[in-house]
Write an enzyme that holds these catalytic residues in place. Sequence first.
Site, short mmCIF file in Angstrom:
data_model
loop_
_atom_site.label_atom_id
_atom_site.label_comp_id
_atom_site.label_asym_id
_atom_site.label_seq_id
_atom_site.Cartn_x
_atom_site.Cartn_y
_atom_site.Cartn_z
N GLY A 29 2.73 15.88 -41.56
CA GLY A 29 3.03 16.64 -42.76
C GLY A 29 2.03 16.35 -43.86
CG ASN A 103 10.89 14.56 -38.40
OD1 ASN A 103 10.52 14.03 -37.37
ND2 ASN A 103 10.63 15.82 -38.66
N GLY A 104 13.29 16.78 -39.55
CA GLY A 104 14.16 17.68 -38.78
C GLY A 104 14.72 18.76 -39.68
CE1 TYR A 242 -1.27 21.27 -32.80
CE2 TYR A 242 0.83 21.18 -33.96
CZ TYR A 242 -0.54 21.33 -33.98
OH TYR A 242 -1.19 21.53 -35.16
CB SER A 283 -4.24 20.06 -30.65
OG SER A 283 -4.82 21.34 -30.71
P1 AMP Z 1 -2.43 30.44 -32.89
O1 AMP Z 1 -3.62 30.87 -32.14
O2 AMP Z 1 -2.46 31.00 -34.29
O3 AMP Z 1 -1.20 30.70 -32.15
O4 AMP Z 1 -2.51 28.86 -33.13
C1 AMP Z 1 -2.53 28.01 -32.04
C2 AMP Z 1 -3.07 26.70 -32.53
O5 AMP Z 1 -2.19 26.13 -33.49
C3 AMP Z 1 -3.20 25.73 -31.40
O6 AMP Z 1 -4.48 25.14 -31.53
C4 AMP Z 1 -2.14 24.70 -31.63
O7 AMP Z 1 -2.66 23.42 -31.39
C5 AMP Z 1 -1.77 24.84 -33.08
N1 AMP Z 1 -0.32 24.79 -33.31
C6 AMP Z 1 0.66 25.07 -32.47
N2 AMP Z 1 1.87 24.91 -33.05
C7 AMP Z 1 1.64 24.53 -34.30
C8 AMP Z 1 2.48 24.19 -35.41
N3 AMP Z 1 3.78 24.25 -35.32
N4 AMP Z 1 1.87 23.82 -36.54
C9 AMP Z 1 0.53 23.77 -36.64
N5 AMP Z 1 -0.30 24.08 -35.65
C10 AMP Z 1 0.24 24.45 -34.49
#
Ligand code: AMP
Length: 462
Positions: A29, A103-104, A242, A283
Amino acid sequence: MCGVFGIRASDRDVARLTYFALYALQHRGQESAGIAVTDGRHIQAVRELGLVSQVFDESTLETLEGVAAVGHARYSTTGSSRWQNAQPVIRHRPGRTLSLAHNGNLTNTTELRDELEGRGLKFESTSDTEVIAALICEHDGPLVDGVKEAMSRIVGAFAAIVMDEEQLIGFRDPDGIRPLVLGDLDGHPVLASETCALDIVGATFVRDIEPGEIVVLTDRGVESILAAEPHQPALCVFEFIYFARPDSKLDGLHLHRTRELMGERLADEAPVEADIVIPVPDSGAPAAQGFARRSGIPYVDGLVKNRYVGRTFIQPDQAMRENGIKLKFNPMPDVLAGQRVIVVDDSIVRGTTTRKIVEMLRGAGALEVHLRISSPPVISPCFYGIDMATKDEMIAANQSVEEIRQHLGADSLAYLSLEGLEAATGHGDDRYCRACLTGRYPTVVPIAADKERFEATQLPVA
Ligand code: AMP
Protein backbone atom coordinates in the site's frame (compact mmCIF):
# COMPACT_ATOMS: atom_id res chain seq x y z
CA MET A 1 -4.69 -4.55 0.44
CA CYS A 2 -2.56 -2.93 3.09
CA GLY A 3 0.33 -3.89 5.29
CA VAL A 4 0.09 -4.10 9.06
CA PHE A 5 2.75 -4.43 11.73
CA GLY A 6 2.73 -4.54 15.53
CA ILE A 7 5.42 -4.92 18.16
CA ARG A 8 5.64 -4.98 21.93
CA ALA A 9 9.19 -4.45 23.25
CA SER A 10 9.74 -2.13 26.19
CA ASP A 11 13.53 -1.94 25.69
CA ARG A 12 13.45 -1.16 21.95
CA ASP A 13 12.75 1.82 19.76
CA VAL A 14 9.40 0.42 18.67
CA ALA A 15 8.52 3.32 16.34
CA ARG A 16 11.78 2.95 14.40
CA LEU A 17 11.34 -0.81 14.08
CA THR A 18 7.79 -0.26 12.85
CA TYR A 19 9.06 2.29 10.34
CA PHE A 20 11.50 -0.25 8.87
CA ALA A 21 8.85 -2.95 8.84
CA LEU A 22 6.48 -0.65 6.95
CA TYR A 23 9.26 -0.02 4.46
CA ALA A 24 9.34 -3.75 3.78
CA LEU A 25 5.55 -3.77 3.44
CA GLN A 26 5.38 -0.71 1.19
CA HIS A 27 4.38 -2.87 -1.81
CA ARG A 28 1.10 -3.62 0.01
CA GLY A 29 0.00 0.00 0.00
CA GLN A 30 1.39 3.33 -1.07
CA GLU A 31 -1.40 5.78 -0.35
CA SER A 32 -0.77 6.52 3.28
CA ALA A 33 1.36 5.38 6.17
CA GLY A 34 0.99 5.63 9.91
CA ILE A 35 2.47 4.57 13.22
CA ALA A 36 0.85 4.71 16.68
CA VAL A 37 2.77 4.06 19.89
CA THR A 38 1.78 3.68 23.50
CA ASP A 39 4.01 4.44 26.46
CA GLY A 40 1.67 2.48 28.74
CA ARG A 41 -0.50 5.51 29.54
CA HIS A 42 -0.97 7.53 26.36
CA ILE A 43 -1.24 6.79 22.68
CA GLN A 44 0.41 9.02 20.10
CA ALA A 45 0.09 8.61 16.37
CA VAL A 46 1.40 10.05 13.13
CA ARG A 47 -0.43 9.19 9.92
CA GLU A 48 -0.34 10.95 6.63
CA LEU A 49 -0.95 10.47 2.92
CA GLY A 50 2.22 9.35 1.12
CA LEU A 51 4.92 6.71 1.16
CA VAL A 52 6.50 5.57 4.42
CA SER A 53 9.63 7.58 3.58
CA GLN A 54 7.56 10.71 2.90
CA VAL A 55 5.49 10.48 6.06
CA PHE A 56 8.30 9.86 8.53
CA ASP A 57 11.66 11.44 9.15
CA GLU A 58 14.13 11.30 12.00
CA SER A 59 12.39 14.01 14.01
CA THR A 60 8.88 12.50 13.67
CA LEU A 61 10.18 9.11 14.75
CA GLU A 62 11.92 10.64 17.77
CA THR A 63 8.61 12.01 19.05
CA LEU A 64 7.07 8.53 18.98
CA GLU A 65 8.42 6.98 22.16
CA GLY A 66 6.72 3.92 23.55
CA VAL A 67 6.71 0.30 24.61
CA ALA A 68 4.43 -0.97 21.85
CA ALA A 69 3.57 0.17 18.34
CA VAL A 70 1.16 -0.46 15.49
CA GLY A 71 1.92 0.49 11.90
CA HIS A 72 0.03 0.55 8.65
CA ALA A 73 0.69 1.11 4.95
CA ARG A 74 -2.55 1.74 3.09
CA TYR A 75 -3.95 0.98 -0.33
CA SER A 76 -7.56 2.03 -0.57
CA THR A 77 -10.06 -0.59 -1.63
CA THR A 78 -12.98 0.86 0.24
CA GLY A 79 -13.09 4.43 1.35
CA SER A 80 -11.37 7.13 -0.68
CA SER A 81 -7.75 8.20 -0.38
CA ARG A 82 -8.37 10.98 2.08
CA TRP A 83 -6.23 11.71 5.13
CA GLN A 84 -9.14 10.73 7.39
CA ASN A 85 -8.92 7.20 6.00
CA ALA A 86 -5.21 6.85 6.82
CA GLN A 87 -4.45 4.27 9.46
CA PRO A 88 -3.93 3.31 12.22
CA VAL A 89 -7.46 4.53 12.98
CA ILE A 90 -7.67 6.30 16.33
CA ARG A 91 -10.88 6.07 18.36
CA HIS A 92 -11.56 7.61 21.76
CA ARG A 93 -13.92 6.73 24.54
CA PRO A 94 -13.81 8.11 28.07
CA GLY A 95 -10.83 6.49 29.72
CA ARG A 96 -9.55 4.73 26.63
CA THR A 97 -7.98 5.40 23.27
CA LEU A 98 -7.74 2.72 20.59
CA SER A 99 -5.53 2.51 17.60
CA LEU A 100 -6.32 -0.05 14.92
CA ALA A 101 -4.53 -1.19 11.76
CA HIS A 102 -6.52 -3.41 9.39
CA ASN A 103 -5.82 -5.30 6.19
CA GLY A 104 -8.85 -6.62 4.31
CA ASN A 105 -12.42 -5.56 3.65
CA LEU A 106 -15.54 -6.22 5.62
CA THR A 107 -18.56 -7.26 3.60
CA ASN A 108 -21.17 -6.06 6.12
CA THR A 109 -19.84 -2.54 6.75
CA THR A 110 -23.00 -0.78 5.61
CA GLU A 111 -25.35 -2.62 7.99
CA LEU A 112 -22.99 -2.22 10.93
CA ARG A 113 -22.35 1.42 10.25
CA ASP A 114 -26.05 2.20 9.88
CA GLU A 115 -26.71 0.41 13.17
CA LEU A 116 -23.93 2.25 15.01
CA GLU A 117 -24.93 5.62 13.55
CA GLY A 118 -28.50 4.84 14.59
CA ARG A 119 -27.16 4.55 18.13
CA GLY A 120 -25.63 7.99 17.84
CA LEU A 121 -22.01 7.06 17.12
CA LYS A 122 -20.06 9.41 14.88
CA PHE A 123 -17.55 8.45 12.18
CA GLU A 124 -14.71 10.56 10.80
CA SER A 125 -13.85 8.42 7.80
CA THR A 126 -15.52 6.26 5.16
CA SER A 127 -13.44 3.18 5.93
CA ASP A 128 -14.65 -0.14 7.31
CA THR A 129 -11.73 -0.07 9.75
CA GLU A 130 -13.38 2.67 11.76
CA VAL A 131 -16.46 0.48 12.09
CA ILE A 132 -14.33 -2.29 13.64
CA ALA A 133 -12.67 0.25 15.94
CA ALA A 134 -16.07 1.59 17.01
CA LEU A 135 -17.38 -1.90 17.78
CA ILE A 136 -14.32 -2.66 19.92
CA CYS A 137 -14.40 0.72 21.60
CA GLU A 138 -18.11 0.39 22.45
CA HIS A 139 -17.37 -2.57 24.64
CA ASP A 140 -16.78 -2.01 28.35
CA GLY A 141 -14.05 -4.02 29.97
CA PRO A 142 -10.79 -5.51 28.77
CA LEU A 143 -9.70 -4.85 25.20
CA VAL A 144 -9.64 -8.54 24.40
CA ASP A 145 -13.35 -8.85 25.22
CA GLY A 146 -14.09 -5.95 22.89
CA VAL A 147 -12.17 -7.72 20.13
CA LYS A 148 -14.11 -10.94 20.71
CA GLU A 149 -17.38 -9.06 20.61
CA ALA A 150 -16.43 -7.22 17.41
CA MET A 151 -15.31 -10.47 15.79
CA SER A 152 -18.74 -11.94 16.39
CA ARG A 153 -20.30 -9.09 14.39
CA ILE A 154 -17.99 -8.43 11.48
CA VAL A 155 -17.97 -10.45 8.26
CA GLY A 156 -15.35 -10.51 5.53
CA ALA A 157 -11.59 -10.24 5.53
CA PHE A 158 -9.61 -8.86 8.41
CA ALA A 159 -6.06 -9.30 9.53
CA ALA A 160 -5.85 -6.61 12.15
CA ILE A 161 -3.80 -5.26 15.04
CA VAL A 162 -5.39 -3.15 17.79
CA MET A 163 -3.75 -1.37 20.68
CA ASP A 164 -5.05 0.57 23.66
CA GLU A 165 -2.85 2.26 26.24
CA GLU A 166 -1.94 -1.08 27.78
CA GLN A 167 -2.55 -3.94 25.40
CA LEU A 168 -1.61 -4.97 21.89
CA ILE A 169 -3.77 -7.58 20.18
CA GLY A 170 -3.79 -9.21 16.75
CA PHE A 171 -6.80 -10.98 15.22
CA ARG A 172 -7.64 -12.73 11.99
CA ASP A 173 -10.95 -13.56 10.32
CA PRO A 174 -12.27 -17.15 10.58
CA ASP A 175 -11.62 -17.71 6.86
CA GLY A 176 -8.02 -16.52 7.15
CA ILE A 177 -8.36 -14.52 3.93
CA ARG A 178 -5.57 -12.02 4.59
CA PRO A 179 -2.22 -13.14 5.97
CA LEU A 180 -0.87 -12.36 9.44
CA VAL A 181 2.29 -13.84 10.89
CA LEU A 182 3.83 -13.98 14.33
CA GLY A 183 7.53 -13.32 14.80
CA ASP A 184 9.96 -13.18 17.66
CA LEU A 185 12.51 -10.43 18.15
CA ASP A 186 14.84 -11.55 20.95
CA GLY A 187 11.90 -12.69 23.05
CA HIS A 188 9.60 -9.83 22.02
CA PRO A 189 6.47 -10.70 20.03
CA VAL A 190 5.94 -9.14 16.62
CA LEU A 191 3.02 -9.32 14.17
CA ALA A 192 3.22 -8.59 10.46
CA SER A 193 1.33 -9.06 7.21
CA GLU A 194 4.32 -10.80 5.65
CA THR A 195 7.53 -12.46 6.75
CA CYS A 196 9.66 -9.95 4.77
CA ALA A 197 8.79 -7.41 7.50
CA LEU A 198 10.12 -9.80 10.14
CA ASP A 199 13.36 -10.18 8.20
CA ILE A 200 13.99 -6.47 8.05
CA VAL A 201 13.68 -5.95 11.83
CA GLY A 202 15.73 -9.06 12.61
CA ALA A 203 12.81 -11.09 13.97
CA THR A 204 12.41 -14.80 13.33
CA PHE A 205 9.23 -16.32 11.96
CA VAL A 206 7.27 -18.26 14.60
CA ARG A 207 4.00 -19.20 12.89
CA ASP A 208 0.97 -17.94 10.98
CA ILE A 209 -1.84 -16.55 13.11
CA GLU A 210 -4.68 -19.05 12.71
CA PRO A 211 -8.02 -18.19 11.12
CA GLY A 212 -10.35 -17.00 13.90
CA GLU A 213 -7.48 -16.56 16.36
CA ILE A 214 -6.82 -13.65 18.71
CA VAL A 215 -3.30 -13.16 20.05
CA VAL A 216 -2.57 -10.91 22.99
CA LEU A 217 1.03 -9.72 22.91
CA THR A 218 2.63 -9.46 26.34
CA ASP A 219 6.19 -8.82 27.48
CA ARG A 220 6.55 -12.55 27.97
CA GLY A 221 5.22 -13.68 24.59
CA VAL A 222 1.71 -14.26 23.32
CA GLU A 223 -1.54 -15.58 24.72
CA SER A 224 -3.69 -17.23 22.10
CA ILE A 225 -7.49 -17.40 22.11
CA LEU A 226 -9.59 -19.15 19.52
CA ALA A 227 -12.34 -16.54 19.26
CA ALA A 228 -14.29 -17.86 16.31
CA GLU A 229 -14.70 -21.39 15.08
CA PRO A 230 -12.40 -21.42 12.04
CA HIS A 231 -14.13 -21.99 8.70
CA GLN A 232 -12.56 -23.92 5.88
CA PRO A 233 -9.34 -21.93 5.36
CA ALA A 234 -9.53 -19.47 2.48
CA LEU A 235 -6.24 -17.60 2.23
CA CYS A 236 -6.25 -15.29 -0.80
CA VAL A 237 -4.60 -17.02 -3.75
CA PHE A 238 -3.82 -13.66 -5.31
CA GLU A 239 -1.27 -13.14 -2.53
CA PHE A 240 0.59 -16.08 -4.07
CA ILE A 241 0.06 -14.94 -7.64
CA TYR A 242 0.91 -11.30 -7.32
CA PHE A 243 0.58 -9.42 -4.12
CA ALA A 244 2.99 -10.68 -1.50
CA ARG A 245 6.72 -10.10 -1.91
CA PRO A 246 8.63 -12.99 -3.51
CA ASP A 247 10.97 -13.18 -0.50
CA SER A 248 8.03 -13.75 1.86
CA LYS A 249 6.86 -17.12 3.05
CA LEU A 250 3.12 -17.68 3.08
CA ASP A 251 1.27 -20.68 4.44
CA GLY A 252 4.58 -22.54 4.50
CA LEU A 253 5.39 -21.77 0.85
CA HIS A 254 8.30 -19.68 -0.43
CA LEU A 255 6.65 -17.30 -2.82
CA HIS A 256 9.49 -17.00 -5.30
CA ARG A 257 9.64 -20.77 -5.68
CA THR A 258 5.86 -21.07 -5.92
CA ARG A 259 5.79 -18.50 -8.72
CA GLU A 260 8.61 -20.31 -10.53
CA LEU A 261 6.49 -23.44 -10.35
CA MET A 262 3.55 -21.57 -11.87
CA GLY A 263 5.85 -20.62 -14.77
CA GLU A 264 7.06 -24.20 -15.15
CA ARG A 265 3.49 -25.49 -15.29
CA LEU A 266 2.60 -22.83 -17.82
CA ALA A 267 5.50 -23.91 -20.04
CA ASP A 268 4.13 -27.48 -19.92
CA GLU A 269 0.56 -26.37 -20.61
CA ALA A 270 1.21 -23.77 -23.30
CA PRO A 271 4.56 -24.25 -25.05
CA VAL A 272 5.44 -22.04 -28.00
CA GLU A 273 8.43 -21.77 -30.31
CA ALA A 274 10.33 -18.56 -29.62
CA ASP A 275 13.81 -17.06 -29.24
CA ILE A 276 13.62 -15.40 -25.83
CA VAL A 277 11.53 -15.33 -22.64
CA ILE A 278 11.19 -11.94 -20.95
CA PRO A 279 9.33 -11.05 -17.75
CA VAL A 280 7.11 -8.07 -17.13
CA PRO A 281 9.26 -6.76 -14.30
CA ASP A 282 9.15 -7.30 -11.40
CA SER A 283 5.98 -9.25 -10.78
CA GLY A 284 6.40 -11.58 -13.78
CA ALA A 285 10.05 -12.43 -13.13
CA PRO A 286 9.86 -15.62 -11.03
CA ALA A 287 7.26 -17.21 -13.34
CA ALA A 288 9.27 -16.16 -16.42
CA GLN A 289 12.35 -17.82 -14.89
CA GLY A 290 10.37 -21.01 -14.36
CA PHE A 291 8.97 -20.86 -17.90
CA ALA A 292 12.43 -20.30 -19.43
CA ARG A 293 14.09 -23.08 -17.46
CA ARG A 294 11.37 -25.54 -18.30
CA SER A 295 11.18 -24.67 -22.01
CA GLY A 296 14.94 -24.28 -22.50
CA ILE A 297 14.41 -20.87 -24.12
CA PRO A 298 16.83 -18.18 -22.86
CA TYR A 299 15.60 -15.78 -20.17
CA VAL A 300 16.55 -12.16 -20.83
CA ASP A 301 15.46 -8.72 -19.70
CA GLY A 302 13.60 -6.92 -22.46
CA LEU A 303 11.81 -4.28 -20.45
CA VAL A 304 13.34 -1.97 -17.90
CA LYS A 305 11.17 -0.85 -15.07
CA ASN A 306 11.53 2.51 -13.44
CA ARG A 307 11.60 1.52 -9.78
CA TYR A 308 10.47 4.90 -8.55
CA VAL A 309 7.00 4.69 -10.04
CA GLY A 310 4.36 3.09 -7.84
CA ARG A 311 2.12 0.24 -8.85
CA THR A 312 0.02 1.50 -11.75
CA PHE A 313 -3.23 0.25 -10.20
CA ILE A 314 -2.72 2.41 -7.18
CA GLN A 315 -3.54 5.57 -9.14
CA PRO A 316 -7.25 5.97 -8.77
CA ASP A 317 -8.43 6.79 -12.30
CA GLN A 318 -7.95 5.39 -15.78
CA ALA A 319 -6.28 8.49 -17.26
CA MET A 320 -3.58 8.39 -14.59
CA ARG A 321 -3.14 4.66 -15.03
CA GLU A 322 -2.48 5.04 -18.75
CA ASN A 323 0.20 7.66 -18.12
CA GLY A 324 1.61 5.60 -15.30
CA ILE A 325 2.36 2.71 -17.62
CA LYS A 326 4.53 4.84 -19.94
CA LEU A 327 6.47 6.13 -17.00
CA LYS A 328 6.95 2.65 -15.67
CA PHE A 329 8.34 0.49 -18.50
CA ASN A 330 10.83 1.08 -21.29
CA PRO A 331 11.63 -1.63 -23.88
CA MET A 332 15.19 -2.44 -25.05
CA PRO A 333 15.29 -2.64 -28.87
CA ASP A 334 18.81 -4.17 -28.81
CA VAL A 335 17.41 -7.20 -27.04
CA LEU A 336 14.03 -7.38 -28.75
CA ALA A 337 14.55 -6.48 -32.42
CA GLY A 338 14.04 -9.42 -34.77
CA GLN A 339 13.15 -11.79 -31.92
CA ARG A 340 10.17 -14.03 -31.31
CA VAL A 341 9.37 -13.02 -27.75
CA ILE A 342 7.52 -14.85 -24.98
CA VAL A 343 6.47 -12.30 -22.39
CA VAL A 344 5.42 -13.63 -19.00
CA ASP A 345 3.31 -11.73 -16.48
CA ASP A 346 1.54 -12.90 -13.35
CA SER A 347 -1.96 -11.67 -14.23
CA ILE A 348 -4.18 -9.63 -16.49
CA VAL A 349 -6.96 -7.71 -14.81
CA ARG A 350 -8.11 -4.78 -16.92
CA GLY A 351 -5.73 -5.41 -19.80
CA THR A 352 -4.56 -1.79 -19.83
CA THR A 353 -0.95 -2.48 -18.89
CA THR A 354 -0.69 -5.61 -20.96
CA ARG A 355 -1.95 -4.02 -24.15
CA LYS A 356 0.60 -1.20 -23.84
CA ILE A 357 3.36 -3.69 -23.21
CA VAL A 358 2.55 -5.66 -26.36
CA GLU A 359 2.53 -2.39 -28.33
CA MET A 360 5.89 -1.37 -26.81
CA LEU A 361 7.50 -4.71 -27.64
CA ARG A 362 6.39 -4.51 -31.25
CA GLY A 363 7.55 -0.89 -31.42
CA ALA A 364 10.97 -2.10 -30.26
CA GLY A 365 11.14 -4.55 -33.19
CA ALA A 366 9.86 -7.84 -31.72
CA LEU A 367 8.82 -10.15 -34.58
CA GLU A 368 6.26 -12.07 -32.55
CA VAL A 369 4.80 -11.46 -29.10
CA HIS A 370 3.49 -14.49 -27.20
CA LEU A 371 1.80 -13.64 -23.92
CA ARG A 372 1.94 -16.20 -21.12
CA ILE A 373 0.08 -15.43 -17.91
CA SER A 374 0.97 -17.39 -14.78
CA SER A 375 -2.56 -17.27 -13.33
CA PRO A 376 -5.99 -18.22 -14.65
CA PRO A 377 -8.21 -15.42 -16.04
CA VAL A 378 -9.44 -12.93 -13.41
CA ILE A 379 -13.21 -12.98 -13.86
CA SER A 380 -14.83 -11.91 -10.60
CA PRO A 381 -14.34 -8.96 -8.26
CA CYS A 382 -12.58 -9.19 -4.92
CA PHE A 383 -14.59 -8.14 -1.87
CA TYR A 384 -11.76 -8.88 0.49
CA GLY A 385 -9.26 -6.13 -0.09
CA ILE A 386 -7.63 -6.50 -3.50
CA ASP A 387 -8.34 -3.57 -5.78
CA MET A 388 -9.60 -5.33 -8.86
CA ALA A 389 -12.49 -3.02 -9.51
CA THR A 390 -15.75 -4.17 -11.01
CA LYS A 391 -16.58 -7.11 -13.22
CA ASP A 392 -17.22 -4.75 -16.16
CA GLU A 393 -13.62 -3.61 -16.05
CA MET A 394 -12.19 -7.13 -16.04
CA ILE A 395 -11.16 -8.04 -19.53
CA ALA A 396 -11.68 -11.78 -18.98
CA ALA A 397 -15.12 -11.49 -17.37
CA ASN A 398 -17.03 -11.54 -20.63
CA GLN A 399 -14.50 -12.39 -23.32
CA SER A 400 -12.91 -15.57 -24.58
CA VAL A 401 -9.13 -16.03 -24.53
CA GLU A 402 -9.12 -15.50 -28.32
CA GLU A 403 -11.07 -12.23 -27.99
CA ILE A 404 -8.66 -11.05 -25.31
CA ARG A 405 -5.67 -11.98 -27.49
CA GLN A 406 -7.07 -9.88 -30.30
CA HIS A 407 -7.76 -6.96 -28.00
CA LEU A 408 -4.21 -7.10 -26.62
CA GLY A 409 -2.68 -7.48 -30.07
CA ALA A 410 -0.57 -10.53 -29.19
CA ASP A 411 0.36 -13.38 -31.56
CA SER A 412 -0.71 -15.90 -28.95
CA LEU A 413 -2.07 -15.82 -25.41
CA ALA A 414 -2.30 -18.53 -22.78
CA TYR A 415 -3.21 -18.50 -19.11
CA LEU A 416 -2.22 -21.02 -16.44
CA SER A 417 -5.11 -23.40 -15.74
CA LEU A 418 -6.78 -23.65 -12.31
CA GLU A 419 -5.32 -27.18 -12.03
CA GLY A 420 -1.87 -25.81 -12.84
CA LEU A 421 -2.24 -23.17 -10.15
CA GLU A 422 -3.41 -25.82 -7.73
CA ALA A 423 -0.39 -27.97 -8.52
CA ALA A 424 1.98 -25.03 -7.91
CA THR A 425 0.38 -23.96 -4.61
CA GLY A 426 -0.40 -27.49 -3.43
CA HIS A 427 -4.08 -26.68 -2.75
CA GLY A 428 -7.28 -25.49 -4.37
CA ASP A 429 -10.64 -24.36 -2.96
CA ASP A 430 -10.03 -26.58 0.08
CA ARG A 431 -7.48 -24.07 1.39
CA TYR A 432 -7.41 -20.91 -0.70
CA CYS A 433 -9.91 -18.26 -1.71
CA ARG A 434 -9.88 -18.26 -5.50
CA ALA A 435 -13.06 -16.22 -5.91
CA CYS A 436 -11.45 -13.80 -8.39
CA LEU A 437 -10.74 -16.79 -10.66
CA THR A 438 -13.86 -18.88 -10.07
CA GLY A 439 -16.61 -16.56 -8.78
CA ARG A 440 -17.06 -18.82 -5.71
CA TYR A 441 -16.79 -16.75 -2.54
CA PRO A 442 -16.01 -18.13 0.91
CA THR A 443 -18.38 -15.66 2.66
CA VAL A 444 -21.60 -13.85 1.85
CA VAL A 445 -20.65 -10.88 -0.33
CA PRO A 446 -22.42 -7.71 -1.45
CA ILE A 447 -24.02 -7.85 -4.90
CA ALA A 448 -22.27 -4.71 -6.08
CA ALA A 449 -19.50 -2.74 -4.55
CA ASP A 450 -17.84 0.54 -5.26
CA LYS A 451 -14.99 2.13 -3.49
CA GLU A 452 -17.14 4.46 -1.45
CA ARG A 453 -19.85 2.18 -0.21
CA PHE A 454 -20.75 -1.48 -0.38
CA GLU A 455 -24.40 -2.12 -1.22
CA ALA A 456 -26.32 -3.97 1.41
CA THR A 457 -27.92 -6.50 -0.91
CA GLN A 458 -26.25 -9.86 -0.47
CA LEU A 459 -25.31 -12.68 -2.79
CA PRO A 460 -25.55 -16.17 -1.33
CA VAL A 461 -22.33 -17.97 -0.54
CA ALA A 462 -21.35 -20.21 -3.42
P1 AMP B 1 -3.61 -5.00 -16.73
O1 AMP B 1 -2.89 -5.29 -17.98
O2 AMP B 1 -4.06 -3.56 -16.71
O3 AMP B 1 -4.65 -5.99 -16.46
O4 AMP B 1 -2.57 -5.07 -15.52
C1 AMP B 1 -1.91 -6.25 -15.25
C2 AMP B 1 -0.71 -5.91 -14.41
O5 AMP B 1 -1.12 -5.36 -13.17
C3 AMP B 1 0.11 -7.13 -14.14
O6 AMP B 1 1.44 -6.77 -14.39
C4 AMP B 1 -0.09 -7.41 -12.68
O7 AMP B 1 1.15 -7.75 -12.11
C5 AMP B 1 -0.59 -6.13 -12.10
N1 AMP B 1 -1.70 -6.32 -11.15
C6 AMP B 1 -2.55 -7.33 -11.06
N2 AMP B 1 -3.43 -7.15 -10.07
C7 AMP B 1 -3.13 -5.98 -9.49
C8 AMP B 1 -3.66 -5.25 -8.40
N3 AMP B 1 -4.70 -5.67 -7.72
N4 AMP B 1 -3.07 -4.08 -8.10
C9 AMP B 1 -2.02 -3.63 -8.80
N5 AMP B 1 -1.48 -4.27 -9.83
C10 AMP B 1 -2.02 -5.43 -10.19
